[in-house]
Design an enzyme around this catalytic site. Structure first.
Site, mmCIF file in Angstrom:
data_model
loop_
_atom_site.group_PDB
_atom_site.id
_atom_site.type_symbol
_atom_site.label_atom_id
_atom_site.label_comp_id
_atom_site.label_asym_id
_atom_site.label_seq_id
_atom_site.Cartn_x
_atom_site.Cartn_y
_atom_site.Cartn_z
ATOM 1 N N HIS A 136 0.817 -1.227 0.000
ATOM 2 C CA HIS A 136 0.000 0.000 0.000
ATOM 3 C C HIS A 136 0.848 1.274 0.000
ATOM 4 O O HIS A 136 0.295 2.379 -0.151
ATOM 5 C CB HIS A 136 -0.948 0.036 1.204
ATOM 6 N N HIS A 175 -6.197 -7.393 -0.315
ATOM 7 C CA HIS A 175 -6.361 -5.962 -0.612
ATOM 8 C C HIS A 175 -5.623 -5.595 -1.904
ATOM 9 O O HIS A 175 -4.544 -6.133 -2.174
ATOM 10 C CB HIS A 175 -5.784 -5.121 0.527
ATOM 11 N N ASP A 254 -3.992 -12.837 3.637
ATOM 12 C CA ASP A 254 -5.242 -12.421 4.283
ATOM 13 C C ASP A 254 -6.475 -12.742 3.442
ATOM 14 O O ASP A 254 -7.595 -12.438 3.846
ATOM 15 C CB ASP A 254 -5.210 -10.930 4.666
HETATM 16 ZN ZN LIG Z 1 -3.865 -7.185 2.850
#
Ligand SMILES: [Zn+2]
Length: 317
Positions: A136, A175, A254
């Site tokens: 990120h 993500h 995740d």
């Molecule tokens: Zn993640």
């Protein structure tokens, strides 16, 4: 086939963001414990991660971002000595403690050292058991538990410092790897393939991604078999046509069905399958060269088992 490296450093345990934060040092303990009790760790070439040089970090990040993080870290140490709070908050989910700077340098340094060792022929591939994670972290700012983008830095390093012409990035974290996309979007020397839950944090990856970004947004509760089919149909032909000389993996676990930070239905067998499929591409085009860096994965048991499954495939165990 060649050896598999395992890069880590004790500094990566010292960074933490407060009691109850899911991105915690115990994640690395869970991985180490699992590799120890299964014996998988014995098959790996274990190496200490060096600190990345700032010039290499600035291949992917602005000088301003690097200086700002260093300044914040120095200020925090001074404030703590003056009786201030133990953390400096960057966003609601992301904070630094006095060890974050060193941990972030080790995390990026692991990816760089792994790249060097693989390109020199010492290792075939490597897993970097590091934190903070990176995907990120954007060109000019930290966010979402991430400070420096370990995979993007290493990919740029392979291109700029080692003279490679094509590198692929595979991101299977739950993500979207928005930071990696921010840094490498439009760089035709890079093909990034990703799969992530959508709509979900960081709510990106679906609006007009660049040609070198292949994003597969999937709804919550998608199962592993469906993910495998999508990867087979979409990622693999693009990767085969691109013929990468090296492959970097943003290895987030995740998307595991036991992980409460996401709602996807993958298991360790799915992570093993993805790793195996990527390894096939790497062996065909890239002499097997893979640098895999830990990203997410917050259910400690699932994380340990998933990393074990991932490394078993990398190391042919
Ligand atoms: Zn993640």
């Amino acid at each position: 086939m060649g050896k598999t490296g395992y890069f880590t450093h004790r500094d990566c345990w010292k960074h933490e963001m407060g009691a109850g934060h899911p991105e915690c040092p115990q994640r690395l303990d869970a991985i180490e414990d699992r590799l120890l009790i299964t014996g998988v760790g014995d098959a790996l070439d274990r190496r200490e991660a060096p600190q990345a040089g700032l010039a290499d970090i600035e291949l992917a990040h602005t000088r301003m971002h690097v200086a700002a993080l260093r300044g914040l870290s120095q200020q925090l140490v001074e404030d703590i000595q003056a009786g201030g709070p133990p953390y400096a908050q960057i966003d609601p989910d992301t904070a630094i403690n006095p060890y974050t700077w060193d941990a972030a340098l080790r995390a990026a340094g692991a990816a760089l050292a792994a790249t060097d060792a693989i390109l020199s022929g010492e290792l075939e591939n490597a897993f970097c058991a590091v934190r903070p994670p990176g995907h990120h972290a954007c060109h000019d700012h930290a966010m979402g538990f991430c400070f420096f983008n370990n995979v993007a830095i290493a990919a740029k390093y392979a291109l700029e410092r080692h003279g490679l012409q094509r590198v692929a990035i595979v991101d299977f974290d739950v993500h979207h790897g928005n930071g990696t996309e921010d840094i490498l979007s439009g760089d035709e020397r890079v093909l990034m393939v990703g799969i992530f839950q959508h709509p979900f944090y960081p709510y990106s990856g679906t609006e007009h991604p660049a040609r070198n970004m292949l994003n597969l947004p999937v709804p919550a509760y998608t199962r592993g078999m469906d993910v495998r089919e999508m990867i087979e149909a979409a990622w693999i032909p693009r990767l085969e046509a691109f013929r990468p000389e090296m492959v970097f993996i943003s290895a987030g676990f995740d998307a595991h069905r036991e992980d409460d930070l996401g709602q996807l239905g993958l298991t360790e067998q799915d992570f093993a399958w993805i790793t195996w499929r990527v390894r096939e591409v790497a062996r065909r085009h890239a002499q097997g060269r893979i640098v895999s860096c830990l990203e997410g994965g917050y259910n400690l048991g699932a994380l340990g088992r998933s990393v074990e499954a991932h490394i078993r495939v990398l190391a042919d165990l």
